[in-house]
Design an enzyme around this catalytic site. Structure first.
Site, PDB file in Angstrom:
ATOM      1  CG  ASP A  10     -17.375  -5.763 -11.079  1.00  7.43           C
ATOM      2  OD1 ASP A  10     -18.084  -6.276 -10.181  1.00  7.43           O
ATOM      3  OD2 ASP A  10     -16.402  -5.038 -10.859  1.00  7.43           O
TER       4      ASP A  10
ATOM      5  CD  GLU B 144       5.913 -17.456  -2.085  1.00  9.60           C
ATOM      6  OE1 GLU B 144       5.506 -17.569  -0.907  1.00  9.60           O
ATOM      7  OE2 GLU B 144       6.605 -16.493  -2.477  1.00  9.60           O
TER       8      GLU B 144
ATOM      9  CG  ASP C 138     -12.918  -5.517 -10.873  1.00  9.21           C
ATOM     10  OD1 ASP C 138     -13.349  -4.524 -10.258  1.00  9.21           O
ATOM     11  OD2 ASP C 138     -13.530  -6.604 -10.929  1.00  9.21           O
TER      12      ASP C 138
HETATM   13  N1  DTR Z   1       7.809 -13.339  -1.106  1.00 14.57           N
HETATM   14  C1  DTR Z   1       6.391 -13.024  -0.992  1.00 14.57           C
HETATM   15  C2  DTR Z   1       6.137 -11.579  -0.653  1.00 14.57           C
HETATM   16  C3  DTR Z   1       6.820 -10.614  -1.549  1.00 14.57           C
HETATM   17  C4  DTR Z   1       7.851  -9.820  -1.194  1.00 14.57           C
HETATM   18  N2  DTR Z   1       8.197  -9.031  -2.288  1.00 14.57           N
HETATM   19  C5  DTR Z   1       7.391  -9.352  -3.316  1.00 14.57           C
HETATM   20  C6  DTR Z   1       7.354  -8.836  -4.612  1.00 14.57           C
HETATM   21  C7  DTR Z   1       6.416  -9.384  -5.496  1.00 14.57           C
HETATM   22  C8  DTR Z   1       5.550 -10.404  -5.057  1.00 14.57           C
HETATM   23  C9  DTR Z   1       5.601 -10.909  -3.735  1.00 14.57           C
HETATM   24  C10 DTR Z   1       6.513 -10.353  -2.889  1.00 14.57           C
HETATM   25  C11 DTR Z   1       5.786 -13.883   0.090  1.00 14.57           C
HETATM   26  O1  DTR Z   1       6.134 -13.691   1.251  1.00 14.57           O
HETATM   27  O2  DTR Z   1       4.936 -14.742  -0.274  1.00 14.57           O
HETATM   28 ZN    ZN Z   2       4.813 -14.728   2.361  1.00 13.32          ZN
HETATM   29 ZN    ZN Z   3       3.118 -14.536  -0.778  1.00  9.40          ZN
END
Ligand code: DTR
Ligand code: ZN
Ligand code: ZN
Length: 316
Positions: free
Chosen positions: A42, A170, A305
């Site tokens: 867990d 990202e 988890d």
């Molecule tokens: N692009 C991501 C948020 C996000 C939007 N749709 C999805 C689908 C699967 C994972 C992430 C996301 C962000 O803003 O970091």
């Molecule tokens: Zn984001």
């Molecule tokens: Zn994100």
């Protein structure tokens, strides 16, 4: 060129493993085909929340964000790295430049396992510049960190090699994860059995979405949730939307979990998951209110988890 493998739990793992290079399928470790797989521990959600509190403090002390190229991002990276170094990981910081600012990926390898079969779990550590990014994506980063620490606490020695990653930039367009994949040799890329992505897994009005990519990874997550009696849906908008995309483009089997962003929860979804219909899964998506108050503890607990379950099951 080794065929991209797809995961397949198989009772004939010994045979499947022996024909790995020709069958294109990867099975559980032959040596454990007839032994009950080790169950993941867990993951204490209090530990995950403690990481989120630290990330919140870092953002507060650094202009309110943890964005690429800003002090709050590097401070977040240093926090995560220090925890992993203390837990016995082999860590490396990969530097890159984006939009004229220096970015960083953190890669952490757990010593041991077959380095020709690498199971990766990752999450982006950067926030947008408008807020602290606690759900997006402190939630994924903290869950992956606590899973890595649980591996260390357990002294887990899986058949496959475990690698964890925290991506930079990202929010600028999957920059850090794409830089990592693009800088892998083809031989090293082929060694990655699968990449698990966790981006927004604690949304305040949560849905339980599973990426519909590699079938075996998807099944691992769906079976876990079925065991909890929690319904899941396929993440239909995930393609290209997070750090699994560069891995998928390179032929690596991918999967992941998501609790939703700015899309609205339907009445049918509220009926099965609870929460508020007609409201976004995360009303603070990319906003200054994405703080430690913007987390659903049940979703964070279940998904933390689930991260550990998948890491244990897919690396055994
Ligand atoms: N692009 C991501 C948020 C996000 C939007 N749709 C999805 C689908 C699967 C994972 C992430 C996301 C962000 O803003 O970091
Ligand atoms: Zn984001
Ligand atoms: Zn994100």
């Amino acid at each position: 060129m080794k065929l991209p493998v797809s995961w397949r739990a198989s009772a004939t793992a010994a045979v499947a493993a022996a024909t790995l290079l020709t069958s294109g399928s990867i099975a559980g470790a032959a040596s454990k085909a007839d032994v009950e797989a080790a169950a993941a521990p867990d993951i204490p959600v209090a530990n995950v929340k403690a990481h989120l509190t630290q990330l919140q403090s870092i953002a507060t002390a650094n202009g309110g964000n943890r964005a690429h190229g800003r002090p709050g991002y590097k401070a977040s990276l240093d926090y995560v790295k220090a925890k992993l170094d203390a837990a016995g990981y082999t860590t490396a910081i990969q530097q890159f430049t984006s939009s004229g600012r220096t970015g960083y990926n953190l890669i952490a390898d757990w010593p041991g396992g077959d380095t020709n079969q690498v199971v990766m779990a990752g999450s982006h550590l950067d926030s947008v510049s408008s807020g602290p990014g606690i759900n997006d994506n402190g939630s994924g980063s903290a869950a992956v960190l606590e899973t890595a620490l649980a591996v260390s606490r357990a002294g887990y020695q899986p058949t496959k090699h475990l690698r964890f990653a925290w991506w930079g930039a990202e929010e600028l367009g999957l920059v850090g994860s794409r830089y990592y994949v693009n800088n892998l040799s083809s031989a090293n890329r082929a060694k990655i059995s699968g990449y698990l992505n966790f981006d927004m897994i604690g949304s305040p009005n949560p849905g339980y979405f599973v990426y519909d990519d590699d079938p075996a990874i998807e099944k691992t997550f769906k079976d876990y949730y079925a065991g909890l009696g929690v319904a899941t849906e396929i993440e239909t908008e995930g393609d290209g939307r997070s750090d699994h995309a560069p891995f998928k483009s390179a032929g690596v089997p991918v999967g992941g979990l998501f609790t939703g962003a700015s899309r609205t929860k339907t009445a049918a979804q509220a009926a099965k998951w609870g929460g508020t219909s007609g409201q976004s899964f995360d009303r603070c998506y990319h906003s200054s209110c994405d703080t430690t108050s913007n987390i659903n503890d049940t979703a964070l607990n279940r998904n933390s988890d689930a991260v550990a379950h998948a890491v244990w099951e897919l690396s055994e």
